[in-house]
Write an enzyme that holds these catalytic residues in place. Structure first.
Site, PDB file in Angstrom:
ATOM      1  N   GLY A  16       0.799  -1.224   0.000  1.00  0.00           N
ATOM      2  CA  GLY A  16       0.000   0.000   0.000  1.00  0.00           C
ATOM      3  C   GLY A  16       0.829   1.269   0.000  1.00  0.00           C
ATOM      4  N   LYS A  17       1.974   1.264  -0.700  1.00  0.00           N
ATOM      5  CA  LYS A  17       2.776   2.495  -0.797  1.00  0.00           C
ATOM      6  C   LYS A  17       1.991   3.617  -1.451  1.00  0.00           C
ATOM      7  CE  LYS A  17       6.493   1.372  -3.078  1.00  0.00           C
ATOM      8  NZ  LYS A  17       6.139  -0.005  -3.485  1.00  0.00           N
ATOM      9  N   LEU A  19      -1.242   4.072  -1.577  1.00  0.00           N
ATOM     10  CA  LEU A  19      -2.278   4.574  -0.678  1.00  0.00           C
ATOM     11  C   LEU A  19      -1.670   5.405   0.442  1.00  0.00           C
ATOM     12  CD1 LEU A  19      -5.228   4.636   0.125  1.00  0.00           C
ATOM     13  CD2 LEU A  19      -4.892   2.472   1.334  1.00  0.00           C
ATOM     14  N   LYS A 222      11.795  -1.291  19.819  1.00  0.00           N
ATOM     15  CA  LYS A 222      12.818  -2.198  19.268  1.00  0.00           C
ATOM     16  C   LYS A 222      13.106  -1.855  17.806  1.00  0.00           C
ATOM     17  CE  LYS A 222      13.667  -7.143  18.459  1.00  0.00           C
ATOM     18  NZ  LYS A 222      13.082  -8.507  18.596  1.00  0.00           N
ATOM     19  N   LEU A 240      -7.914  -1.360   7.121  1.00  0.00           N
ATOM     20  CA  LEU A 240      -9.006  -0.411   7.332  1.00  0.00           C
ATOM     21  C   LEU A 240     -10.286  -0.917   6.674  1.00  0.00           C
ATOM     22  CD1 LEU A 240      -7.010   2.827   6.422  1.00  0.00           C
ATOM     23  CD2 LEU A 240      -7.427   1.916   8.724  1.00  0.00           C
ATOM     24  N   CYS A 380     -16.859   3.617 -22.696  1.00  0.00           N
ATOM     25  CA  CYS A 380     -15.939   3.290 -23.789  1.00  0.00           C
ATOM     26  C   CYS A 380     -16.486   2.102 -24.586  1.00  0.00           C
ATOM     27  CB  CYS A 380     -14.540   3.041 -23.237  1.00  0.00           C
ATOM     28  SG  CYS A 380     -13.239   3.133 -24.497  1.00  0.00           S
ATOM     29  N   GLN A 384     -19.976   1.444 -26.989  1.00  0.00           N
ATOM     30  CA  GLN A 384     -19.973   0.878 -28.335  1.00  0.00           C
ATOM     31  C   GLN A 384     -20.860  -0.359 -28.415  1.00  0.00           C
ATOM     32  OE1 GLN A 384     -15.833   0.269 -29.283  1.00  0.00           O
ATOM     33  NE2 GLN A 384     -15.329   2.432 -28.999  1.00  0.00           N
ATOM     34  N   HIS A 519     -13.914   8.254 -20.240  1.00  0.00           N
ATOM     35  CA  HIS A 519     -13.780   7.540 -18.962  1.00  0.00           C
ATOM     36  C   HIS A 519     -14.044   8.496 -17.798  1.00  0.00           C
ATOM     37  CE1 HIS A 519     -12.131   3.676 -20.427  1.00  0.00           C
ATOM     38  NE2 HIS A 519     -11.708   4.421 -21.441  1.00  0.00           N
ATOM     39  N   GLU A 521     -14.846   7.886 -14.830  1.00  0.00           N
ATOM     40  CA  GLU A 521     -14.348   7.389 -13.536  1.00  0.00           C
ATOM     41  C   GLU A 521     -13.000   7.983 -13.161  1.00  0.00           C
ATOM     42  OE1 GLU A 521     -12.790   4.347 -16.586  1.00  0.00           O
ATOM     43  OE2 GLU A 521     -14.539   5.650 -16.318  1.00  0.00           O
TER      44      GLU A 521
END
Length: 547
Positions: A16-17, A19, A222, A240, A380, A384, A519, A521
Site C-alpha cells: 500500500g505504498k 495509498l 525495538k 481499514l 468506452c 460501443q 472515462h 471514472e
C-alpha cells in the site's frame, strides 16, 4: 523550492505504498500545504499502456494524455491534484530518453553508463515542477533489493545529497508479519529491509509498518533502536474498513506530524480534516444500499477496473448509500441467457476493454438493461456495445458490429457501426493514425471537449452543455449511423465540438440508460463524486425502492 519525500517499500510488494503516499499528500493539504505526487516505476515498459490488465491492473490516463500507473488514480482521488505526464516515469522511459540523447550526440561521444547518465536523467525528471509546490512526494515502485530498482535508489540518494540539508526525507513502508503459532509480531523482516536500504546509502526518517495486529510499544521501541529511527517516527498501519479512512488513521498514528518533524517544521499548522470526516461519516452511516453488476472481461483482477469501483463508491457517498459491487464475467452470456445473472441488480455497468472476447456478452447485458428498464452505464467499449445492440435489435442493422472484431483481411463479418478512428482534432491540429501504427500511445488519449444536447439527460446531470473528459480509445461509433439510430430512439446527446465524433448516447424512453465514449471514472473523487456516477447511483437507489 519544494521539499521532497521519497517513499520506498520493503519485505513484500502490495503493502500500500501508493495509498500511504496519497493519504500523506491529503494530510499535508489539510495542513495548508500544496503537494504533487509522482511515481517512479522500475519496469522496462515505456508505460503501462500496452500491458495486460491482468498483469498490472488498470491504466490511469491524465488530462495531457499520459498512460500511467494506477497509483496516480489514488493520488488524484485523495488530493484532487490533476496528474500530468511528468508525474509517472518508468525505467523504459528513462532509458529511451537516454538512448535518444545518445543518438543525437548530446553526450558528445562519451561512454553511456548507468551512473551518471541514467541517474542524471532520473534526477532531472524528479525535479520537474520543483518551484510549483511545497511538497513533492515521490513513490519508488517495487521493493528494496529488486535489481531493476537500483538506478532509482541511487538517483534519489544522489538527489538528496545535492539538495540543501533538510530538504529531502525518506519514508519506508514495511511489513510486520504475525506468527499465530507463537503469538508474536516479528520485526526481523523490517530490520533486514532497512539494512538493505542503508547498504545503498539511504537512511529512512519515517518507518510505516503494516500489521494485522496491534504493535506494542516495546516492539515499536525495538524497531526504532535497530533501524536507527526515532520511536515517534515508527508509524503503525493497520487494515481499514475503507481506503478513505487512511488519512484519518494515519493522522491518528502521527504520520503527518512525524514527516513535519523530520523537516523541522515547527510549529506545524493544525490540520482541517472535516472533508475526510464527512466522507467517512457517509461511508459508515449509509441510509440504504444498492446492488450494481459490473459486466466485464477482466473481472478476475479487480484492479483492472479500480477507478470504476472507486467512482461507484463515490456515487454511493453522494447518495449516502452503500454500493455492493458484483463482478460478472461477460463471457458467461455468450452462450447463456443473462436474465438469471442480472435480474437481481439495481443497475448494470459495462466498462471498457480491448479485443472481441466477451463482447457478445456485453451486448446482451446492454439489451437486458434496455428491455427491463434497469439503469445502465456503458463506458468506452460499453458504449460501443450498447450502440451495436441498438443497431441490431431496434434499427434493423442485423449485421452491426465493430471493425475491431473483423480480423481477417477481405472477410467482413460485420457492418461496422464502430470503426477504427484514423483522424481527429486535438487542439489546433489534426491527429492521424493507421491500424499499422505501434500500439503504445497511439490512441485518442487525454482530455477532450464535448458539446451536450440541450434538454438531454446528460445535460441535466452535468448542469451544463459543455464538458471536458478523458479518453482512451482507438475505435469510435460511426456518425453516419446517427440518423437511423435516433429514429429508433437512441439519442446522440453528446458530440465532439466539430460534430464528427459521438461522445454520448442515451435512450430517450428509458429511466436511465447512458453510454459514454470517455472515462468519467478517472475524474471522480470521494469529496467530489463525478456527476454521472452520482446520478447513476441515484437511479439505482430509485430502482431498489421499486423492487
Amino acid at each position: 523550492m519544494a521539499r521532497y519525500i521519497f517513499i520506498t517499500g520493503g519485505v513484500v510488494s502490495s503493502l500500500g505504498k501508493g495509498l500511504a503516499s496519497a493519504a500523506l499528500g491529503a494530510l499535508l493539504q489539510a495542513r495548508g500545504f500544496s503537494v504533487r505526487l509522482r511515481k517512479l516505476d522500475p519496469y522496462l515498459n515505456v508505460d503501462p499502456g500496452t500491458m495486460s490488465p491482468f498483469e498490472h491492473g488498470e491504466v490511469f490516463v491524465t488530462d495531457d494524455g499520459a498512460e500511467t500507473d494506477l497509483d496516480l488514480g489514488h493520488y488524484e482521488r485523495f488530493t484532487g491534484v490533476a496528474a500530468r505526464k511528468t508525474d509517472s516515469v518508468s525505467s523504459g522511459r528513462i532509458y529511451s530518453n537516454v538512448l535518444e540523447k545518445e543518438r543525437r550526440g548530446d553526450y558528445l561521444g562519451k561512454t553511456i553508463q548507468v551512473i551518471p547518465h541514467v541517474t542524471n536523467e532520473i534526477k532531472d525528471w524528479i525535479a520537474i515542477g520543483d518551484e510549483e509546490v511545497d511538497f513533492m512526494l515521490c513513490e519508488i515502485g517495487g521493493t528494496v533489493g529488486d535489481i531493476e530498482g537500483l538506478p532509482f535508489f541511487e538517483a534519489i540518494r544522489q538527489f538528496a545529497q545535492e539538495r540543501p540539508r533538510g530538504q529531502c526525507i525518506f519514508m519506508h513502508l514495511t511489513l510486520l508479519p504475525y506468527l499465530a503459532a507463537s503469538g508474536e509480531l516479528k520485526t526481523k523482516p523490517t530490520q533486514h529491509s532497512v539494512k538493505e536500504l542503508r547498504s545503498i546509502g539511504l537512511q529512512p526518517d519515517v518507518l510505516v509498518c503494516r500489521s494485522e495486529q496491534p504493535i506494542p510499544d516495546k516492539e515499536r521501541a525495538k524497531i526504532a533502536l535497530f533501524c536507527n529511527v526515532r520511536p515517534e517516527a515508527v508509524i503503525p498501519a493497520y487494515d481499514l474498513k475503507s481506503i478513505y479512512q487512511a488519512p484519518l488513521a494515519y493522522h491518528e498514528a502521527g504520520l503527518d506530524q512525524a514527516v513535519l518533524d523530520a523537516f523541522g517544521i515547527s510549529p506545524a499548522p493544525r490540520p482541517d480534516l472535516s472533508r475526510w470526516e464527512d466522507v467517512m461519516d457517509r461511508i459508515t452511516n449509509p441510509e440504504g444500499e444498492v446492488n450494481v453488476a459490473i459486466v466485464g472481461k477482466y473481472v478476475q483482477l479487480e484492479d483492472a477496473y479500480k477507478s470504476i469501483a472507486e467512482a461507484l463508491t463515490h456515487g454511493g457517498i453522494a447518495n449516502r448509500v452503500k454500493v455492493n459491487i458484483e463482478w460478472v464475467d461477460a463471457e458467461i452470456f455468450e452462450s447463456e441467457d443473462p436474465a438469471p445473472y442480472l435480474e437481481n441488480f439495481d443497475a448494470i455497468l459495462v466498462p471498457g476493454g480491448f479485443g472481441e472476447r466477451g463482447t457478445e456478452g456485453k451486448i446482451r447485458a446492454a439489451q437486458f438493461a434496455r428491455e427491463h428498464n434497469v439503469p445502465y452505464l456503458g463506458i468506452c467499449l460499453g458504449m460501443q456495445m450498447a450502440v451495436i445492440e441498438a443497431a441490431r435489435n431496434t434499427a434493423g442493422i442485423s449485421a452491426a458490429g465493430s471493425e475491431e472484431f473483423d480480423h481477417e483481411a477481405g472477410k467482413k463479418r460485420f457492418e461496422p457501426v464502430v470503426y477504427h478512428l484514423k483522424e481527429w482534432v486535438q487542439g489546433n491540429y489534426t491527429v492521424r493514425r493507421s491500424a499499422d501504427d505501434d500500439k503504445g500511445g497511439t490512441m485518442r488519449l487525454g482530455a477532450y471537449d464535448a458539446v451536450l444536447k440541450e434538454g438531454s439527460r446528460v445535460a441535466q446531470v452535468y448542469g451544463t452543455t459543455r464538458i471536458e473528459e478523458r479518453h482512451r480509445h482507438r475505435y469510435e461509433v460511426d456518425v453516419k449511423y446517427r440518423e437511423k439510430l435516433e429514429k429508433a430512439g437512441l439519442v446522440f446527446s453528446g458530440m465532439s465540438p466539430d460534430g464528427r465524433l459521438p461522445e454520448i448516447v442515451e435512450w430517450s424512453d428509458h429511466p436511465w440508460f447512458i453510454g459514454v465514449q470517455f472515462h468519467p471514472e478517472l475524474k471522480s473523487k470521494p469529496f467530489e463524486p463525478h456527476p454521472l456516477f452520482a446520478d447513476f447511483i441515484r437511479a439505482a437507489k430509485e430502482m431498489s425502492r421499486l423492487v
